[in-house]
Design a protein around this motif. Structure first.
Motif, PDB file in Angstrom:
ATOM      1  N   SER A   2       0.828  -1.207   0.000  1.00 30.30           N
ATOM      2  CA  SER A   2       0.000   0.000   0.000  1.00 30.30           C
ATOM      3  C   SER A   2       0.863   1.258   0.000  1.00 30.30           C
ATOM      4  O   SER A   2       2.013   1.249   0.465  1.00 30.30           O
ATOM      5  N   ASP A   3       0.254   2.349  -0.510  1.00 29.60           N
ATOM      6  CA  ASP A   3       0.963   3.635  -0.505  1.00 29.60           C
ATOM      7  C   ASP A   3       1.304   4.035   0.925  1.00 29.60           C
ATOM      8  O   ASP A   3       2.347   4.627   1.191  1.00 29.60           O
ATOM      9  N   GLN A   4       0.389   3.673   1.824  1.00 32.14           N
ATOM     10  CA  GLN A   4       0.599   4.038   3.231  1.00 32.14           C
ATOM     11  C   GLN A   4       1.882   3.379   3.781  1.00 32.14           C
ATOM     12  O   GLN A   4       2.652   4.004   4.504  1.00 32.14           O
ATOM     13  N   THR A   5       2.102   2.104   3.379  1.00 32.74           N
ATOM     14  CA  THR A   5       3.309   1.399   3.841  1.00 32.74           C
ATOM     15  C   THR A   5       4.555   2.067   3.264  1.00 32.74           C
ATOM     16  O   THR A   5       5.542   2.301   3.980  1.00 32.74           O
ATOM     17  N   GLU A   7       4.899   5.132   2.220  1.00 32.91           N
ATOM     18  CA  GLU A   7       5.089   6.447   2.859  1.00 32.91           C
ATOM     19  C   GLU A   7       5.654   6.283   4.268  1.00 32.91           C
ATOM     20  O   GLU A   7       6.529   7.037   4.677  1.00 32.91           O
ATOM     21  N   HIS A   8       5.136   5.271   4.974  1.00 31.51           N
ATOM     22  CA  HIS A   8       5.622   5.053   6.343  1.00 31.51           C
ATOM     23  C   HIS A   8       7.137   4.816   6.326  1.00 31.51           C
ATOM     24  O   HIS A   8       7.883   5.473   7.064  1.00 31.51           O
ATOM     25  N   GLY A 215       1.618   4.171  12.292  1.00 30.09           N
ATOM     26  CA  GLY A 215       1.244   4.942  11.097  1.00 30.09           C
ATOM     27  C   GLY A 215      -0.258   4.901  10.851  1.00 30.09           C
ATOM     28  O   GLY A 215      -0.778   5.625  10.004  1.00 30.09           O
ATOM     29  N   GLU A 216      -0.959   4.077  11.595  1.00 31.35           N
ATOM     30  CA  GLU A 216      -2.421   3.957  11.442  1.00 31.35           C
ATOM     31  C   GLU A 216      -3.153   5.087  12.166  1.00 31.35           C
ATOM     32  O   GLU A 216      -4.361   5.220  12.032  1.00 31.35           O
TER      33      GLU A 216
END
Ligand SMILES: C[S@@+](CC[C@H](N)C(=O)[O-])C[C@H]1O[C@@H](n2cnc3c(N)ncnc32)[C@H](O)[C@@H]1O
Length: 255
Positions: A2-5, A7-8, A215-216
């Motif tokens: 995921s993009d979130q991962t 970015e993290h 990050g959540e």
């Protein structure tokens, strides 16, 4: 992934080693446990998948002195950029899925003798297929090791972070079954690492979202969580806890 991962890990890359090397002995003990568990030798071709900054890979290279460079595989370039230049470590920008499906080929080798996945498998979406694909890259005497936290951990996180972690983290027993389904002789053991961290240092680690579960949370939620943490540990200048890890091994079956 995921993009979130992404970015993290792009955000934490620069300070990752600082957060995790608060106790150099922890890194050494952990690396020793990996070497011992996989029975690594100099002649093994080794791939560390999801190696991050290579914090543990470096130590392992120092101890094993592999003849061929360890393939340091990670999909986030910002993490790989932190690898120190070394003839013993070869960075490969790829995910576990890329290697497992053949989208990215192993450089300079068609087989590997040992695959390490230390705290990276939880980021892989299709774990069963990916483990099966990775098992297919192993040599006749190949071994694979998944190192992961169980769903319940003793890190002094705040309540919501524990709850979210338990929701996101796969169950080690499920991974053992997947390793077995990949055709490998699977087994699991647990290793415990005693940990001590200054409370204020740990606050900085929380602020920096040292674990991806952090990050959540939004900035406000994290701040509230840190207040909760400060209250809970107000009498403990040093935090001591046991870090239990599942070491899931898969051995290529003889024959
Ligand atoms: C918690 S860090 C662990 C890094 C290193 N193994 C260690 O123990 O210090 C997780 C790593 O997995 C990587 N990662 C995320 N998604 C991945 C994927 N699909 N395949 C392989 N690695 C992945 C991240 O970029 C990150 O470097």
């Amino acid at each position: 992934m995921s993009d979130q991962t992404v970015e993290h890990y792009e955000r934490v890359a620069a300070d990752y080693d600082e957060h995790w090397s608060y106790d150099p002995d922890y890194v050494r003990r952990f690396s020793d446990a990996i070497v011992d568990s996989l029975r690594l030798t100099r002649s093994d071709v080794i791939a560390d998948i999801g190696c991050g900054t290579g914090l543990y890979t470096r130590r392992l290279c120092r101890d094993v002195e592999p003849e061929k460079p360890v393939l340091c595989v990670d999909p986030v370039s910002a993490m790989l950029d932190r690898l120190p230049p070394s003839a013993r470590m070869r960075p490969v920008v790829a995910s576990a899925e890329d290697l497992a499906t053949g989208r990215v080929e192993l450089p300079d080798a068609d087989r590997v003798d040992a695959i390490i996945l230390k705290e990276s498998l939880h980021h892989v979406a299709s774990r069963e297929e990916t483990l099966a694909g990775l098992a297919g890259l192993l040599s006749r005497h190949g071994r694979l090791l998944v190192v992961m936290l169980p769903r319940t951990i003793h890190h002094p996180l705040f309540r919501e972070a524990h709850e979210r972690f338990a929701q996101l983290q796969p169950e080690p027993a499920e991974i053992v079954d997947m390793v077995s389904a990949a055709g490998l002789r699977a087994s699991v053991s647990y290793r415990t690492f005693h940990t001590a961290i200054d409370r204020e240092r740990y606050v900085r680690m929380l602020e920096a979202r040292y674990m991806s579960v952090l990050g959540e949370f939004s900035d406000d939620e994290l701040r509230a969580g840190i207040d909760q943490f400060r209250h809970a540990y107000r009498n403990d200048p040093v935090l001591r806890f046991d870090d239990h890890f599942a070491f899931i091994k898969g051995w290529v079956k003889p024959g």
